[in-house]
Design a protein around this motif. Structure first.
Motif, PDB file in Angstrom:
ATOM      1  N   ALA A   9      -6.704   3.127  -4.409  1.00 44.29           N
ATOM      2  CA  ALA A   9      -6.541   2.434  -5.680  1.00 44.29           C
ATOM      3  C   ALA A   9      -5.167   1.775  -5.799  1.00 44.29           C
ATOM      4  O   ALA A   9      -5.029   0.728  -6.449  1.00 44.29           O
ATOM      5  CB  ALA A   9      -6.744   3.411  -6.829  1.00 44.29           C
ATOM      6  N   ASP A  10      -4.150   2.365  -5.165  1.00 43.96           N
ATOM      7  CA  ASP A  10      -2.794   1.831  -5.325  1.00 43.96           C
ATOM      8  C   ASP A  10      -2.182   1.329  -4.021  1.00 43.96           C
ATOM      9  O   ASP A  10      -0.971   1.200  -3.907  1.00 43.96           O
ATOM     10  CB  ASP A  10      -1.886   2.879  -5.965  1.00 43.96           C
ATOM     11  CG  ASP A  10      -1.787   4.149  -5.122  1.00 43.96           C
ATOM     12  OD1 ASP A  10      -2.587   4.302  -4.174  1.00 43.96           O
ATOM     13  OD2 ASP A  10      -0.908   4.975  -5.407  1.00 43.96           O
ATOM     14  N   GLY A  11      -3.018   1.054  -3.005  1.00 46.58           N
ATOM     15  CA  GLY A  11      -2.480   0.534  -1.748  1.00 46.58           C
ATOM     16  C   GLY A  11      -3.299   0.994  -0.563  1.00 46.58           C
ATOM     17  O   GLY A  11      -4.508   1.185  -0.669  1.00 46.58           O
ATOM     18  N   GLY A  66       6.102  -7.298   3.953  1.00 47.12           N
ATOM     19  CA  GLY A  66       6.743  -8.016   2.857  1.00 47.12           C
ATOM     20  C   GLY A  66       6.762  -7.258   1.553  1.00 47.12           C
ATOM     21  O   GLY A  66       6.607  -7.843   0.485  1.00 47.12           O
ATOM     22  N   VAL A  67       6.936  -5.936   1.640  1.00 40.84           N
ATOM     23  CA  VAL A  67       7.014  -5.112   0.428  1.00 40.84           C
ATOM     24  C   VAL A  67       8.379  -4.425   0.384  1.00 40.84           C
ATOM     25  O   VAL A  67       9.021  -4.256   1.419  1.00 40.84           O
ATOM     26  CB  VAL A  67       5.885  -4.045   0.380  1.00 40.84           C
ATOM     27  CG1 VAL A  67       4.514  -4.711   0.372  1.00 40.84           C
ATOM     28  CG2 VAL A  67       5.999  -3.046   1.504  1.00 40.84           C
ATOM     29  N   ASP A  90      -1.239  -4.311  -3.443  1.00 41.83           N
ATOM     30  CA  ASP A  90      -2.608  -4.819  -3.471  1.00 41.83           C
ATOM     31  C   ASP A  90      -3.289  -4.431  -2.161  1.00 41.83           C
ATOM     32  O   ASP A  90      -2.984  -4.988  -1.103  1.00 41.83           O
ATOM     33  CB  ASP A  90      -2.571  -6.334  -3.655  1.00 41.83           C
ATOM     34  CG  ASP A  90      -3.948  -6.978  -3.681  1.00 41.83           C
ATOM     35  OD1 ASP A  90      -4.917  -6.411  -3.120  1.00 41.83           O
ATOM     36  OD2 ASP A  90      -4.059  -8.075  -4.278  1.00 41.83           O
ATOM     37  N   ALA A  91      -4.206  -3.475  -2.218  1.00 41.52           N
ATOM     38  CA  ALA A  91      -4.834  -2.930  -1.012  1.00 41.52           C
ATOM     39  C   ALA A  91      -5.521  -4.018  -0.181  1.00 41.52           C
ATOM     40  O   ALA A  91      -5.401  -4.033   1.045  1.00 41.52           O
ATOM     41  CB  ALA A  91      -5.833  -1.830  -1.384  1.00 41.52           C
ATOM     42  N   LEU A  97      -3.109  -8.423   5.766  1.00 40.97           N
ATOM     43  CA  LEU A  97      -1.849  -8.550   6.507  1.00 40.97           C
ATOM     44  C   LEU A  97      -1.844  -7.635   7.730  1.00 40.97           C
ATOM     45  O   LEU A  97      -1.447  -8.052   8.823  1.00 40.97           O
ATOM     46  CB  LEU A  97      -0.659  -8.193   5.604  1.00 40.97           C
ATOM     47  CG  LEU A  97      -0.186  -9.263   4.649  1.00 40.97           C
ATOM     48  CD1 LEU A  97       0.780  -8.667   3.627  1.00 40.97           C
ATOM     49  CD2 LEU A  97       0.487 -10.390   5.406  1.00 40.97           C
ATOM     50  N   LEU A  98      -2.281  -6.396   7.548  1.00 39.31           N
ATOM     51  CA  LEU A  98      -2.330  -5.450   8.670  1.00 39.31           C
ATOM     52  C   LEU A  98      -3.259  -5.949   9.762  1.00 39.31           C
ATOM     53  O   LEU A  98      -2.943  -5.850  10.951  1.00 39.31           O
ATOM     54  CB  LEU A  98      -2.772  -4.068   8.180  1.00 39.31           C
ATOM     55  CG  LEU A  98      -1.702  -3.267   7.454  1.00 39.31           C
ATOM     56  CD1 LEU A  98      -2.321  -2.114   6.677  1.00 39.31           C
ATOM     57  CD2 LEU A  98      -0.660  -2.761   8.434  1.00 39.31           C
TER      58      LEU A  98
END
Length: 112
Positions: A9-11, A66-67, A90-91, A97-98
Motif C-alpha cells: 500500500a505504501d511502496g 529517485g527517492v 508510488d508502488a 523503475l525497478l
C-alpha cells in the motif's frame, strides 16, 4: 521469472543480494537463486562492517529510484547478503523503475 519485489500500500519491498567490496556501487540485474527465489543483485564498494554496506545499499537504491534516502529502509538481513529493503512511494511507479533498472543494468561507473 518472478520479480524480486512485492507491491504494498505504501511502496515496494525488494529482495536483494548484496556483494560488499564489489568494486563499484551498482545494480547488476535479477538473479534466481538455487531455491528459486528471485533477487535484485547489488554491489557496493563499502565493507560489510558497522552497517556501512547496508547504508551504501539504501543510498544506491534511493539514488537509482529517485527517492529521498529516508524513504529506503532495511527490513531484514542486516548481517546477511540477502536482505529485504522497503521503499516508500508510488508502488506502481517504483515497480516500473525497478523493471527498467533490472532489465538494463547500468554501465554507470560514475558513482561519486
Amino acid at each position: 521469472m518472478a520479480d524480486p519485489w512485492r507491491y504494498g500500500a505504501d511502496g515496494v519491498s525488494i529482495a536483494v543480494r548484496v556483494t560488499p567490496r564489489g568494486g563499484r556501487d551498482d545494480i547488476d540485474g535479477i538473479e534466481v537463486m538455487a531455491n528459486g527465489r528471485a533477487v535484485l543483485k547489488l554491489r557496493v564498494r563499502a565493507i560489510a562492517e558497522g552497517g556501512e554496506a547496508n547504508r551504501a545499499v539504501t543510498e544506491l537504491l534511493a539514488k537509482k529510484l529517485g527517492v529521498p534516502k529516508r524513504d529506503v529502509r532495511l527490513l531484514s538481513g542486516a548481517t546477511s547478503r540477502i536482505k529485504q529493503i522497503a521503499v516508500s512511494g508510488d508502488a506502481r511507479k517504483l515497480g516500473l523503475l525497478l523493471r527498467d533498472i533490472a532489465a538494463s543494468p547500468s554501465d554507470d561507473k560514475d558513482t561519486a
